[in-house]
Scaffold this active site. Structure first.
Site, PDB file in Angstrom:
ATOM      1  N   ASN A 179     -26.842  38.278 -19.351  1.00  0.00           N
ATOM      2  CA  ASN A 179     -25.925  39.261 -18.761  1.00  0.00           C
ATOM      3  C   ASN A 179     -26.641  40.613 -18.727  1.00  0.00           C
ATOM      4  O   ASN A 179     -26.823  41.245 -19.763  1.00  0.00           O
ATOM      5  CB  ASN A 179     -24.656  39.342 -19.626  1.00  0.00           C
ATOM      6  N   TRP A 180     -27.027  41.013 -17.520  1.00  0.00           N
ATOM      7  CA  TRP A 180     -27.794  42.260 -17.394  1.00  0.00           C
ATOM      8  C   TRP A 180     -26.911  43.508 -17.473  1.00  0.00           C
ATOM      9  O   TRP A 180     -27.418  44.626 -17.442  1.00  0.00           O
ATOM     10  CB  TRP A 180     -28.565  42.263 -16.066  1.00  0.00           C
ATOM     11  N   LYS A 181     -25.611  43.311 -17.511  1.00  0.00           N
ATOM     12  CA  LYS A 181     -24.662  44.436 -17.530  1.00  0.00           C
ATOM     13  C   LYS A 181     -24.993  45.408 -16.390  1.00  0.00           C
ATOM     14  O   LYS A 181     -25.415  44.967 -15.327  1.00  0.00           O
ATOM     15  CB  LYS A 181     -24.666  45.137 -18.893  1.00  0.00           C
ATOM     16  N   HIS A 200     -15.213  39.376 -20.324  1.00  0.00           N
ATOM     17  CA  HIS A 200     -16.209  39.950 -21.239  1.00  0.00           C
ATOM     18  C   HIS A 200     -15.532  41.067 -22.044  1.00  0.00           C
ATOM     19  O   HIS A 200     -14.665  41.783 -21.522  1.00  0.00           O
ATOM     20  CB  HIS A 200     -17.402  40.494 -20.446  1.00  0.00           C
ATOM     21  N   GLU A 219     -16.365  43.931 -22.808  1.00  0.00           N
ATOM     22  CA  GLU A 219     -16.421  45.272 -22.198  1.00  0.00           C
ATOM     23  C   GLU A 219     -15.369  45.407 -21.094  1.00  0.00           C
ATOM     24  O   GLU A 219     -14.807  46.481 -20.890  1.00  0.00           O
ATOM     25  CB  GLU A 219     -17.843  45.552 -21.680  1.00  0.00           C
ATOM     26  N   GLU A 260     -18.073  35.558 -28.409  1.00  0.00           N
ATOM     27  CA  GLU A 260     -18.838  36.789 -28.602  1.00  0.00           C
ATOM     28  C   GLU A 260     -18.066  37.715 -29.541  1.00  0.00           C
ATOM     29  O   GLU A 260     -17.171  38.443 -29.084  1.00  0.00           O
ATOM     30  CB  GLU A 260     -19.043  37.497 -27.264  1.00  0.00           C
ATOM     31  N   GLY A 273     -24.303  44.121 -28.653  1.00  0.00           N
ATOM     32  CA  GLY A 273     -25.071  45.348 -28.450  1.00  0.00           C
ATOM     33  C   GLY A 273     -25.252  46.168 -29.716  1.00  0.00           C
ATOM     34  O   GLY A 273     -25.664  47.327 -29.657  1.00  0.00           O
ATOM     35  N   SER A 292     -26.005  39.982 -29.812  1.00  0.00           N
ATOM     36  CA  SER A 292     -27.320  40.324 -30.370  1.00  0.00           C
ATOM     37  C   SER A 292     -28.206  39.098 -30.601  1.00  0.00           C
ATOM     38  O   SER A 292     -28.920  39.030 -31.599  1.00  0.00           O
ATOM     39  CB  SER A 292     -27.171  41.157 -31.642  1.00  0.00           C
ATOM     40  N   GLY A 305     -27.209  39.555 -23.848  1.00  0.00           N
ATOM     41  CA  GLY A 305     -27.148  40.830 -23.153  1.00  0.00           C
ATOM     42  C   GLY A 305     -28.499  41.524 -23.158  1.00  0.00           C
ATOM     43  O   GLY A 305     -29.407  41.174 -22.396  1.00  0.00           O
ATOM     44  N   GLY A 306     -28.650  42.496 -24.047  1.00  0.00           N
ATOM     45  CA  GLY A 306     -29.847  43.351 -24.075  1.00  0.00           C
ATOM     46  C   GLY A 306     -31.164  42.594 -23.982  1.00  0.00           C
ATOM     47  O   GLY A 306     -32.057  42.987 -23.216  1.00  0.00           O
TER      48      GLY A 306
HETATM   49  C1  PEP Z   1     -23.249  40.484 -23.931  1.00  0.00           C
HETATM   50  O1  PEP Z   1     -23.306  41.462 -23.208  1.00  0.00           O
HETATM   51  O2  PEP Z   1     -22.536  39.511 -23.594  1.00  0.00           O
HETATM   52  C2  PEP Z   1     -24.027  40.465 -25.173  1.00  0.00           C
HETATM   53  C3  PEP Z   1     -23.909  39.448 -25.984  1.00  0.00           C
HETATM   54  O3  PEP Z   1     -24.829  41.544 -25.405  1.00  0.00           O
HETATM   55  P1  PEP Z   1     -25.995  41.661 -26.546  1.00  0.00           P
HETATM   56  O4  PEP Z   1     -26.786  40.395 -26.483  1.00  0.00           O
HETATM   57  O5  PEP Z   1     -26.765  42.866 -26.142  1.00  0.00           O
HETATM   58  O6  PEP Z   1     -25.300  41.809 -27.851  1.00  0.00           O
END
Ligand code: PEP
Length: 249
Positions: A9-11, A95, A97, A166, A172, A211, A232-233
């Site tokens: 997930n590039w957000k 998600h 967010e 999640e 994040g 993470s 994500g990141g």
């Molecule tokens: C996400 O955005 O779904 C996520 C899990 O982010 P991260 O891996 O950065 O925690």
């Protein structure tokens, strides 16, 4: 046997140049991965990614979808038919967010899930508790409610969903659920799926997100009820993301 899935997930990150570089490096680096791999770019870059991924087995997803199924006066919205037409196999729904910043509640998440399925776009339904909810001992209640609303709203297509667990406190933040903490919730989610039908519990993939990095992926993915990851990141770095994808045994 559930095929594992790792989705990046590039957000709201990236531009044409960085996306070209990322996918050019990623494609050969994950060619031998045992997992199915998907990237989930900002919507405006879906067509570019579809071009860059032509002929590759990497799938494409969207970060959200409208609950509206038909075209109409819904400024800013994108319906699932449009995602399918643009090459998206998957879409995230709910998600954290979207839930916390854009007010998406369980009913809306269920409606989006239904809308995606109606257009043959596979929903990845995100669930998870906040830090306060975990500390209050409410994790399983929260996650159970998030799952149950989706399962009870759908008339059909339950077996086409993927669930992403999640924990909000791990997204994040650099804090990752331990493999045992994650496995406990994944096993619980599977019992909720089993309450719907035993077949569903066998079929539906449950991804872990929060993470995930190359350094912790193998241990997480080795848990019996973890069928891959939502990343994500770390998915913005081709080498790191490839190492996560290749950590699938
Ligand atoms: C996400 O955005 O779904 C996520 C899990 O982010 P991260 O891996 O950065 O925690």
């Amino acid at each position: 046997m559930r095929q594992k899935l790792v989705a990046g997930n590039w957000k709201m990150h990236g531009d044409s140049q960085s996306i070209r570089e990322l996918l050019t490096a990623l494609k050969p680096a994950v060619a031998e991965s045992a997992a199915e791999i998907a990237v989930i770019p900002p919507l405006v870059y879906v067509p570019l990614c579809a071009d860059l991924l032509a002929g590759s087995s990497i799938a494409l997803g969207a970060q959200t979808v409208s609950e509206q199924r038909n075209p109409g006066a819904f400024t800013g919205e994108v319906c699932a038919d449009m995602l399918a037409d643009s090459g998206c196999r998957y879409t995230l729904v709910g998600h954290s967010e979207r839930r916390s910043l854009y007010g998406e509640n369980d009913a809306l998440v269920a409606a989006k899930t239904e809308a995606a399925l109606a257009a043959n776009v596979l929903p990845i339904v995100c669930v998870g508790e906040t830090k306060e909810q975990r500390e209050a001992g409410a994790t399983l209640d929260v996650v159970g409610q998030q799952i149950d609303v989706v399962l009870s709203t759908l008339n059909s297509g339950h077996d086409k969903i993927t669930v992403a667990y999640e924990p909000v406190w791990a997204i994040g933040t650099g804090l990752t659920a331990s493999p045992e903490q994650a496995q406990e919730v994944h096993a619980f989610i599977r019992t909720r799926l089993a309450a719907h039908s035993a077949e569903l519990a066998d079929t539906v993939r449950i991804l872990y997100g929060g993470s995930v990095k190359a350094a912790n992926a193998a241990e997480l993915f080795a848990q019996p009820d973890i069928d891959g990851g939502l990343v994500g990141g770390a998915s913005l770095d081709a080498e790191e993301f490839a190492a996560i994808c290749n950590a699938i045994g």
